[in-house]
Design a protein around this motif. Structure first.
Motif, PDB file in Angstrom:
ATOM      1  N   GLY A 166       0.814  -1.209   0.000  1.00  0.00           N
ATOM      2  CA  GLY A 166       0.000   0.000   0.000  1.00  0.00           C
ATOM      3  C   GLY A 166       0.844   1.253   0.000  1.00  0.00           C
ATOM      4  N   GLN A 167       1.876   1.269   0.835  1.00  0.00           N
ATOM      5  CA  GLN A 167       2.755   2.434   0.895  1.00  0.00           C
ATOM      6  C   GLN A 167       3.659   2.522  -0.325  1.00  0.00           C
ATOM      7  N   LEU A 168       4.002   1.383  -0.916  1.00  0.00           N
ATOM      8  CA  LEU A 168       4.832   1.400  -2.120  1.00  0.00           C
ATOM      9  C   LEU A 168       4.102   2.104  -3.256  1.00  0.00           C
ATOM     10  N   VAL A 169       2.808   1.864  -3.381  1.00  0.00           N
ATOM     11  CA  VAL A 169       2.015   2.545  -4.407  1.00  0.00           C
ATOM     12  C   VAL A 169       1.807   4.011  -4.036  1.00  0.00           C
ATOM     13  N   GLN A 170       1.575   4.286  -2.762  1.00  0.00           N
ATOM     14  CA  GLN A 170       1.303   5.638  -2.295  1.00  0.00           C
ATOM     15  C   GLN A 170       2.518   6.552  -2.399  1.00  0.00           C
ATOM     16  N   ALA A 171       3.707   6.019  -2.179  1.00  0.00           N
ATOM     17  CA  ALA A 171       4.924   6.834  -2.128  1.00  0.00           C
ATOM     18  C   ALA A 171       6.045   6.123  -2.858  1.00  0.00           C
ATOM     19  N   THR A 172       5.812   5.789  -4.109  1.00  0.00           N
ATOM     20  CA  THR A 172       6.796   5.044  -4.892  1.00  0.00           C
ATOM     21  C   THR A 172       8.132   5.764  -4.951  1.00  0.00           C
ATOM     22  N   ASP A 173       8.093   7.098  -5.027  1.00  0.00           N
ATOM     23  CA  ASP A 173       9.331   7.862  -5.155  1.00  0.00           C
ATOM     24  C   ASP A 173      10.145   7.893  -3.868  1.00  0.00           C
ATOM     25  N   GLU A 174       9.630   7.326  -2.790  1.00  0.00           N
ATOM     26  CA  GLU A 174      10.432   7.188  -1.571  1.00  0.00           C
ATOM     27  C   GLU A 174      11.161   5.849  -1.526  1.00  0.00           C
ATOM     28  N   GLN A 175      10.876   4.976  -2.499  1.00  0.00           N
ATOM     29  CA  GLN A 175      11.490   3.655  -2.538  1.00  0.00           C
ATOM     30  C   GLN A 175      12.407   3.465  -3.732  1.00  0.00           C
ATOM     31  N   LEU A 176      12.213   4.219  -4.794  1.00  0.00           N
ATOM     32  CA  LEU A 176      13.053   4.065  -5.990  1.00  0.00           C
ATOM     33  C   LEU A 176      13.111   5.382  -6.738  1.00  0.00           C
ATOM     34  N   ALA A 177      14.241   5.627  -7.377  1.00  0.00           N
ATOM     35  CA  ALA A 177      14.440   6.880  -8.098  1.00  0.00           C
ATOM     36  C   ALA A 177      14.677   6.677  -9.585  1.00  0.00           C
ATOM     37  N   VAL A 178      14.663   5.452 -10.057  1.00  0.00           N
ATOM     38  CA  VAL A 178      15.058   5.160 -11.438  1.00  0.00           C
ATOM     39  C   VAL A 178      13.840   4.806 -12.267  1.00  0.00           C
ATOM     40  N   ARG A 179      13.461   5.691 -13.171  1.00  0.00           N
ATOM     41  CA  ARG A 179      12.387   5.368 -14.112  1.00  0.00           C
ATOM     42  C   ARG A 179      12.931   4.396 -15.148  1.00  0.00           C
TER      43      ARG A 179
END
Length: 517
Positions: A304-317
């Motif tokens: 749930g948090q990974l979807v909510q705050a994806t940019d806090e877990q990964l920076a590489v598009r």
């Protein structure tokens, strides 16, 4: 290491060329939150050495740095080069240059995730109820479940009366143990995104009763004049019996097939280690389940948090993202949302979550410091966040912030003591002082409890540092959950207005998946 200058136009092209790219905003959190490019990820200069390896694990990734037009990006490139990053670029003009070129600087944080939530509601027609409608259902004594899709800690801070805590990724997995089949469910969060995504997750999981999102979440509840509960214990999530596990496996298989979610085995995943691609490995179950055992190399990132705050877990598009859980259901629903946000997400097949021992944590926090180091120090610096310093600091300690230290380069007498609550911030200030030629620097990670125990005098300074210097704090509607109803209104207006701000490239990157016919 020198970094190549890159124009704003070239950055725009890099974000859509299909290759991996990390657009990194090195400004501090408050500066970032006041306005940044849509796909920029914040790695504050103050935490650069600490956060970059986690958010950009492949050192050869194409990395574009931006700042406030103040030269921090050039210094950041030197720091990253020393860490082994080899493909570094600095965007000309920084954030002001982006705006001058006619592109939007978006307020707020977690922009792609929150904008995607608005798009999901718009395209999928997510059913919702207002606070008044939910209150009427309660007053009428209707049978229903109110499930709060936020984290347990957020639930404890404030919750809808009668709600139960069930973080979003757990909804489809745990709801059958929380209510009878066919029971109406209302999913809430503090605002909008997790209410919408949570309701749609339950629909994905096949809940056979009515499902609604609570429109505007706890903020909407307060704006309607209703009180929230505070301090409620989230309690343990219900255990899933064997029959529930089998049902979850079956539903996962159906979703993976229906939405064309790619799967990968551990053997295949191991082969990716030699490929020139970034791979993130996330266990989307609860943190407690992860601690009990998980697939090797998979870090904890509840879905749930990974979807909510994806940019806090990964920076590489453009990176590969592999998701793991026991039945595949939580991984599959999380993958559906991540792929809709433009990420290359996979589900780990037959994840051995019960077989692998927990990984050793190689990232050790700096040891709690010995306050005896203060004796004999000529200069005492506190590297805590600005608002924490305001609340409490040792009398005589001077607040220091790494980015401002880089710009001002003050003369400081040695020996220098650097203390603070966050080991990353303490280490960042120490690194900057060493870079400026200082040698005798002593550090301690500590806080008010430690200071009191040592008999040190603690003071507060409500206006120091001044607001303009607190660049690490986002003042934009920061008190919306603390009784400021005007801030709540402005936040919700901001959230519902995100879609209208997108340009064609930004909108094209977000496409909620539809099942195969």
């Amino acid at each position: 290491m020198s970094a190549a200058q890159i124009s704003v136009a070239a950055v725009r092209s890099a974000l859509t060329d299909g290759a991996e790219v990390a657009l990194i905003d090195l400004r501090e959190f408050g500066q970032y939150g006041e306005g940044h490019p849509f796909f920029a990820v914040n790695i504050p200069f103050s935490r650069l050495e600490h956060d970059a390896p986690r958010l950009m694990p492949r050192r050869s990734v194409r990395c574009i740095l931006l700042d406030a037009g103040d030269g921090i990006a050039l210094r950041g490139a030197d720091v990253l080069g020393a860490l082994g990053y080899t493909d570094l670029h600095v965007m000309e003009g920084g954030a002001p240059g982006w705006a001058a070129a006619g592109h939007t600087l978006f307020k707020g944080v977690n922009l792609p995730s929150k904008t995607f939530g608005e798009m999901v509601e718009h395209q999928l027609g997510t059913p919702s109820v207002s606070a008044g409608e939910l209150r009427a259902m309660q007053d009428e004594g209707r049978a229903l479940l109110i499930l709060d899709g936020r984290s347990a800690a957020e639930f404890t801070k404030m919750s809808i009366p009668g709600a139960l805590s069930c973080p979003n990724a757990e909804l489809g997995y745990r709801a059958p143990q929380m209510g009878a089949p066919g029971t109406p469910i209302v999913v809430n969060c503090a605002g909008r995104t997790r209410s919408i995504i949570g309701a749609e997750t339950l629909r994905l999981a096949g809940w056979d009763g009515p499902v609604h999102a609570l429109r505007n979440g706890t903020q909407g509840w307060r704006l309607a004049g209703y009180d929230l509960d505070h301090g409620q214990d989230a309690g343990p999530l219900p255990q899933v019996p064997e029959a529930g596990l089998e049902a979850a496996r079956a539903r996962a298989a159906a979703l993976i097939a229906s939405y064309d979610i790619p799967v990968i085995s551990l053997a295949e995943l191991k082969e990716w280690d030699t490929a020139a691609r970034t791979v993130f490995r996330f266990d989307v179950r609860t943190e407690a389940e992860h601690r009990a055992g998980h697939a090797p190399g998979f870090g904890s990132a509840p879905g749930g948090q990974l979807v909510q705050a994806t940019d806090e877990q990964l920076a590489v598009r453009g990176a590969r993202i592999v998701l793991s859980c026991d039945t595949g259901l939580r991984a599959a629903t999380t993958a559906i949302w991540l792929r809709g946000m433009g990420h290359d997400a996979y589900v780990l097949q037959d994840a051995p979550v019960g077989e692998a021992a927990p990984d050793q944590d190689h990232e050790r926090d700096q040891e709690r410091g010995d306050l005896g180091l203060l004796r004999g120090c000529t200069t005492l610096l506190d590297a805590s966040r600005g608002m924490d310093y305001r609340a409490a600091h040792i009398k005589g300690a001077e607040w220091v912030q790494r980015a401002q230290l880089h710009r001002s380069r003050p003369y400081l007498k040695e020996p220098i003591a650097v203390l603070g609550r966050d080991p990353a911030l303490v280490a960042g200030v120490r690194a900057e002082l060493l870079h400026q030629g200082h040698e005798d620097i002593r550090t301690a990670v500590c806080g008010p409890e430690d200071w009191r125990a040592a008999g040190l005098e603690i003071v507060s300074t409500p206006d120091c540092p001044p607001e303009a210097d607190c660049i690490d704090h986002l003042f934009f509607v920061h008190d919306r959950h603390d009784g400021n109803l005007d801030a709540a209104r402005r936040y919700l207006e901001w959230e519902t207005g995100l879609l209208a701000q997108l340009d064609a490239d930004e909108r094209a990157a977000l496409q909620p998946l539809e099942p195969r016919a």
